[in-house]
Scaffold this active site. Structure first.
Site, mmCIF file in Angstrom:
data_model
loop_
_atom_site.group_PDB
_atom_site.id
_atom_site.type_symbol
_atom_site.label_atom_id
_atom_site.label_comp_id
_atom_site.label_asym_id
_atom_site.label_seq_id
_atom_site.Cartn_x
_atom_site.Cartn_y
_atom_site.Cartn_z
ATOM 1 N N LEU A 411 0.864 -1.192 0.000
ATOM 2 C CA LEU A 411 0.000 0.000 0.000
ATOM 3 C C LEU A 411 0.897 1.238 0.000
ATOM 4 C CD1 LEU A 411 -1.948 -2.255 0.978
ATOM 5 C CD2 LEU A 411 -3.198 -0.459 2.154
ATOM 6 N N GLU A 413 0.955 3.843 -2.902
ATOM 7 C CA GLU A 413 0.600 4.279 -4.254
ATOM 8 C C GLU A 413 1.612 5.256 -4.840
ATOM 9 O OE1 GLU A 413 -1.605 3.841 -1.882
ATOM 10 O OE2 GLU A 413 -3.271 2.682 -2.719
ATOM 11 N N GLN A 435 -6.503 0.181 -6.803
ATOM 12 C CA GLN A 435 -7.589 -0.693 -6.346
ATOM 13 C C GLN A 435 -8.944 0.001 -6.536
ATOM 14 O OE1 GLN A 435 -7.679 -2.627 -2.206
ATOM 15 N NE2 GLN A 435 -6.919 -4.126 -3.680
ATOM 16 N N PHE A 436 -8.974 1.256 -6.212
ATOM 17 C CA PHE A 436 -10.107 2.135 -6.538
ATOM 18 C C PHE A 436 -9.475 3.434 -7.030
ATOM 19 C CE2 PHE A 436 -11.948 -0.843 -3.660
ATOM 20 C CZ PHE A 436 -13.301 -0.930 -3.971
ATOM 21 N N ALA A 437 -10.128 4.084 -7.976
ATOM 22 C CA ALA A 437 -9.580 5.340 -8.496
ATOM 23 C C ALA A 437 -9.293 6.312 -7.353
ATOM 24 C CB ALA A 437 -10.556 5.975 -9.481
ATOM 25 N N ASP A 438 -10.141 6.247 -6.319
ATOM 26 C CA ASP A 438 -9.999 7.158 -5.176
ATOM 27 C C ASP A 438 -8.571 7.170 -4.625
ATOM 28 O OD1 ASP A 438 -13.231 7.368 -4.243
ATOM 29 O OD2 ASP A 438 -12.609 5.605 -5.360
ATOM 30 N N HIS A 479 -14.706 5.355 -2.210
ATOM 31 C CA HIS A 479 -14.575 4.253 -3.175
ATOM 32 C C HIS A 479 -15.454 4.520 -4.394
ATOM 33 C CE1 HIS A 479 -13.220 2.409 0.563
ATOM 34 N NE2 HIS A 479 -12.622 1.472 -0.144
#
Ligand code: TPP
Ligand code: MG
Length: 676
Positions: A411, A413, A435-438, A479
């Site tokens: 984790l 990014e 994993q999510f655009a967020d 999310h």
């Protein structure tokens, strides 16, 4: 004007461990010459700044030469990777290029290696793996990791050199990168340039737990040690042994170089925050006078004086040549933002037979096709290996291609995106799944400032695909984001947003072969919305253009992503109930935005509706409306209609989310009210 000839003593840019064991007078002289050159150039740049001939932020490396020079001489410039900081002039001078070329950068003239698009120390030589730094401290570590790994994957015994200051040691990127390098067992020498200050802030106000920054190495499972400011040759011996260990063991190492700033933070720094006597202490610690005196004993003062005079004369001659270079020309800036489209990759025309696939499966097939046909491709992201990704888009790929091609990132990014940038700069082509655009906001600097600006400021390519599962599917604020406007507010990013399985398949291939960073928005609500035929499409590059999905003459509706299906439904309803035919365009490509076909269509219908799931204010529709309205001839018959989500965080409960984002009935109401 021709560049002045470089003094013979600077002909060699290299040293090896054996040279330093019992250094010959020639070796000592070489090390001295590079240190002296660096010092003289740094001082001259400061002078030129004060004369108003150099602009911007001038941060000198005076006091850092004792380690940066031996290190750069020891690096294997034919394979190694480096990113120097704003104290690393010596490293730049040794790595590559004539002094005039470096000075042109400072003068920001027409000969500048960044074409005057970047200032002072913000440059490198990306073709020779000296990565140009961006201001955001810590952000260059990830790219060093990626480019070093890329070198190793190509079978080259490279070492990466990643520098950061005591101040930068507090950034998340530094932590993420140290962890990542250790995790991946990357041969990287991390060097903390601890000069006791970050601008005006002393280290005691930056971190607790004592001054031994190198001790952090143990926490990352790597070797660490400190070297105190001192003799460059002895420092060189220590560095040579450390570099050799890293090169052979492939384990990273953390070195704290305890150094000093002889000239404050930058040219404009008044240094009035220093403790009484601290300035004198720094001057007394400067290894250069001692090294010079020692050398004078070996070579004789006359020889050294002559060498200083020769170096000084060379610097002055170079300054005069660079001063005479014309100012830069703004022409071509805009066309240089993106790498031009290259020839299509030689894709195999497969799968020839259409197969009914969901959008997630179509992406999976495209990813597999890339992995099979393109050996330079690498997939990275959280949980994408054995697990197949949060949305199973990478399912089964790990089994077939293994961890070297499909790997689970920690984790982190920002560092992982930086790492992907480094891979991309060195000839690999990464595809990173968020994993999510967020969570891409965690990598905002890497995406918008590092990757997106790279070509403009350095000419280097950054072929990178960032996959962004986006959109509301009942998961609340963190999310669900539609981040296209957020990211595309910054120049240098391309973006595709497919709405069908075939377009998703095509978009992945088109994004992959592009020479630029491409955001691939994937609406989570579309991942499993029915199966549709997908096959090899020789016209896959058409996804860079909008697609008319429904004809009509009353108004032109522009949309993309999940809203395409909704728009068609609404248009069918309005045709049936109101006998008004609305034309629908699926934009597909959000950047670069080509509205030629849509403008022509609006020229016929003279009414424009824009519909998207992203929020209305600062939403992507604003750009479309503005561009179309600006050029609308004949003028529009009605004010453009802009429909988006409410200007709120994405709410969680289904009822609230339904009120938040455009829904069929609400869109019909808005359009019929607008129709009057
Ligand atoms: C992430 C980030 N925050 C703030 C700045 C502004 N800034 C530029 S240099 C600097 C001090 C850096 O200190 P250090 O890392 O110790 O390097 P030094 O200048 O001492 O060599 C600051 C705060 C920056 N460049 N990057
Ligand atoms: Mg510092």
């Amino acid at each position: 004007m021709a560049f002045p000839p470089t003094p013979a003593i600077l002909a060699s840019h290299d040293l090896c461990a054996a040279d330093l064991a019992e250094p010959s007078p020639a070796t000592l002289e070489q090390v001295y010459a590079w240190i002296q050159l660096t010092r003289v150039v740094d001082n001259r740049i400061l002078e030129l700044f004060r004369q108003g001939l150099i602009k911007g932020t001038v941060t000198g490396g005076q006091g850092h030469e004792w380690f940066i020079v031996p290190l750069a001489l020891l690096a294997d410039k034919a394979v190694d990777v480096a990113c120097f900081t704003h104290r690393g002039l010596g490293g730049h001078l040794i790595w590559s290029g004539h002094l005039c070329w470096h000075l042109d950068q400072y003068f920001a003239n027409a000969g500048s290696p960044t074409r005057a698009r970047e200032g002072n120390i913000h440059r490198g030589d990306p073709g020779r793996r000296s990565l140009p730094m961006i201001s955001h401290l810590g952000a260059m570590l990830g790219p060093v990791l990626g480019a070093t790994d890329s070198q190793r994957r190509f079978g080259r015994a490279a070492v990466g050199f990643a520098f950061f200051g005591d101040g930068a040691s507090s950034t998340g990127d530094v932590h993420e990168s140290l962890n990542l390098a250790s995790l991946l067992s990357l041969p990287v020498v991390f060097v903390i340039e601890n000069n006791r200050y970050a601008y005006s802030t002393p280290t005691r106000e930056q971190f607790a737990g004592g001054k031994d920054l190198w001790r952090r190495a143990a926490g990352y499972g790597m070797e660490g040690f400190a070297i105190d400011c001192g003799d460059p040759v002895e420092t060189g011996r220590t560095l040579a042994a450390a570099i050799e260990r890293v090169r052979t063991t492939c384990r990273p190492i953390l070195i704290e170089a305890r150094t000093l700033r002889l000239r404050g933070h930058a040219a404009y720094d008044t240094c009035d925050y220093l403790q009484p006597g601290e300035s004198d202490e720094f001057a007394a610690l400067d290894p250069l006078p001692g090294f010079r005196a020692r050398l004078a004993d070996v070579l004789g003062s006359d020889r050294l004086d002559a060498l200083d005079a020769e170096l000084g004369g060379f610097v002055e001659a170079c300054v005069q040549v660079s001063l005479a270079v014309p100012r830069p020309d703004p022409a071509g800036m805009e066309s240089d933002l993106f790498a031009p489209a290259g020839a299509p990759l030689p894709w195999r025309p497969e799968p020839a037979e259409p197969e009914a696939l969901t959008l997630a499966q179509a992406l999976n097939r495209a990813l597999r096709k890339v992995l099979v046909e393109r050996p330079e491709s690498i997939l990275l992201g959280q949980d994408i290996a054995e697990y197949g990704g949060a949305f199973k888009v990478t399912e089964a790929l790990f089994r077939e291609f293994g961890r070297s091609r499909v790997w689970n990132t920690p984790l982190a990014e920002s560092a992982c995106t930086g790492y992907a940038i480094g891979l991309a700069m060195n000839g690999h082509r990464p595809i990173e799944e968020f994993q999510f655009a967020d969570f891409a906001t965690e990598a905002t600097t890497q995406i918008t400032l590092n990757a997106a600006t790279l070509r403009f400021r350095s000419g280097a390519a950054c072929p990178l695909v960032l996959r962004l599962p986006c959109g509301s599917v009942g998961l609340g604020s963190f999310h669900s984001q539609e981040l296209e406007s957020f990211f595309l507010a910054m120049p240098g990013l391309k973006a595709l947003y497919p709405s069908t399985p075939q377009d998703a398949f095509n978009a992945l291939l088109a994004a992959y072969e592009d020479g630029n960073p491409v955001l691939l928005f994937e609406h989570k609500g579309l991942y499993r919305r029915g199966k549709h035929p997908v096959a090899w499409d020789p016209h896959y590059r058409n996804v860079w253009r909008p697609h008319q999905v429904r004809a009509g003459d009353y108004a032109t509706l522009v949309t993309y992503g999940e809203m395409v299906a909704l728009a068609r439904e609404v248009a069918d309803y309005l045709a049936a109930e109101y006998e008004s035919e609305i034309e629908v365009f699926d934009l597909r490509c959000l950047s670069p935005l080509d509205l030629t076909d849509i403008a022509a269509a609006v020229g016929r219908t003279r009414r424009l509706i824009v519909l998207h799931e992203g929020r209305r204010t600062h939403g992507f529709g604003a750009e479309i409306v503005a561009r179309i309205a600006e050029q609308a001839a004949p003028p529009l018959l009605a004010p453009p209609l802009r429909i988006g989500s409410l200007d709120l965080p994405v709410p969680f409960a289904a009822e609230l989310e339904a009120a938040f984002r455009p829904q069929r009935d609400g869109v019909i109401e808005r359009i019929t009210a607008w129709m009057g």
